[in-house]
Design an enzyme around this catalytic site. Structure first.
Site, short mmCIF file in Angstrom:
data_model
loop_
_atom_site.label_atom_id
_atom_site.label_comp_id
_atom_site.label_asym_id
_atom_site.label_seq_id
_atom_site.Cartn_x
_atom_site.Cartn_y
_atom_site.Cartn_z
N ASP A 185 0.83 -1.20 0.00
CA ASP A 185 0.00 0.00 0.00
C ASP A 185 0.87 1.25 0.00
O ASP A 185 2.07 1.20 0.30
CB ASP A 185 -0.90 0.02 1.24
CG ASP A 185 -2.02 -1.02 1.16
OD1 ASP A 185 -2.27 -1.54 0.07
OD2 ASP A 185 -2.62 -1.30 2.21
N LYS A 204 -3.65 3.45 -2.78
CA LYS A 204 -5.04 3.90 -2.93
C LYS A 204 -5.20 5.26 -2.28
O LYS A 204 -4.67 5.52 -1.21
CB LYS A 204 -6.02 2.92 -2.28
CG LYS A 204 -6.11 1.55 -2.91
CD LYS A 204 -7.18 0.73 -2.22
CE LYS A 204 -7.33 -0.65 -2.84
NZ LYS A 204 -6.22 -1.52 -2.49
N MET A 264 -10.84 6.70 8.23
CA MET A 264 -11.16 7.34 6.95
C MET A 264 -12.31 8.35 7.07
O MET A 264 -13.21 8.40 6.24
CB MET A 264 -11.51 6.28 5.90
CG MET A 264 -10.41 5.27 5.67
SD MET A 264 -10.91 3.83 4.68
CE MET A 264 -11.90 2.91 5.88
#
Length: 252
Positions: free
Chosen positions: A36, A58, A170
């Site tokens: 990631d 991402k 998030m």
């Protein structure tokens, strides 16, 4: 040809010294590492010189590689006989899509091993010295995603409040909706909150306030991901500054 193994490895909250021994040893011996974007160079530097490092970073609304293609990449490498380390921030099974990758690998007949990591919530709580559970303040802790489909329709009643801690992953970009949602679900505006940015890293910031002021707290301090939002009384223990904010709020 012998099939390789896919290792779903949690890299923890960031610092290399918070890796598990199993994670470090797998990184050091891996032929292929699919990682990631939040995996730091100090962790990747553990890889051997001839390892292939493949970034599948991402970001919100912009993915280097869709999840289905990541699944296919992992399976393709393993079927070619190579062991693959799929390196994820935090823990692979806590908002890391590790479950999806494990299911895809199993369906393709590829062996999978999951190596847990220190989750972002655990790392953030420890670094900020916020006990997510505390005998005098919280006996329940819940993790939710603040950026997902159908956020407004989800029922968060009972996830936060007296004796509970809510950790939101998030949630920076949706802080106004999160605050409105929690208050509309019955949470009082003066519930204490903390925003922990870049948890456990040298640049970490811990910002404290009240639920009603969460959007302004995030905006005024230009908070950027990665960041967690922690909601509950545990964020206010022994914090004189927050007590002053609460007193001022009560006087209004």
């Amino acid at each position: 040809m012998q099939i390789g193994t896919i290792y779903l490895v949690g890299a923890g909250p960031g610092p290399v010294n918070l890796l598990t021994l199993r994670a470090a040893r797998l990184i050091e011996g891996a032929q292929v590492i699919v990682h990631d974007g939040l995996i730091g160079p100090d962790i990747l530097s553990l890889a051997r010189r001839d390892a292939r490092l493949i970034s599948v970073a991402k970001q919100r609304a912009r993915h280097t590689m869709p999840q289905e293609e990541i699944n296919a990449l992992l399976i393709r490498e393993a079927l070619a006989g190579r062991d693959v380390v799929r390196l994820k921030g935090g823990d692979p099974f806590i908002f890391g899509r590790g479950g999806e990758e494990a299911e895809a690998a199993s369906a393709a007949g590829v062996p999978v091993e999951v190596v847990p990591g220190i989750s972002a919530a655990q790392g953030a709580g420890a670094a900020a010295q916020i006990a997510l559970t505390h005998r005098d303040a919280s006996s329940i802790v819940s993790f939710v995603a603040g950026q997902c489909k159908g956020l407004a329709e989800q029922n968060w009643s009972g996830l936060a409040g007296k004796g509970r801690t809510l950790v939101i992953y998030m949630g920076v970009s949706t802080a106004p909706q999160i605050a409105d949602k929690l208050m509309s679900d019955g949470l009082t505006p003066d519930v204490p909150v903390a925003v922990i940015e870049n948890a456990a890293r040298p640049e970490m910031r811990v910002l404290r306030g009240l639920l009603a002021g969460l959007p302004e707290l995030v905006e005024a301090n230009a908070v950027k991901s990665p960041a967690l939002i922690v909601i509950g009384d545990v964020t206010a223990r022994d914090n004189a500054a927050l007590a002053a904010i609460a007193k001022e709020h009560a006087a209004q």
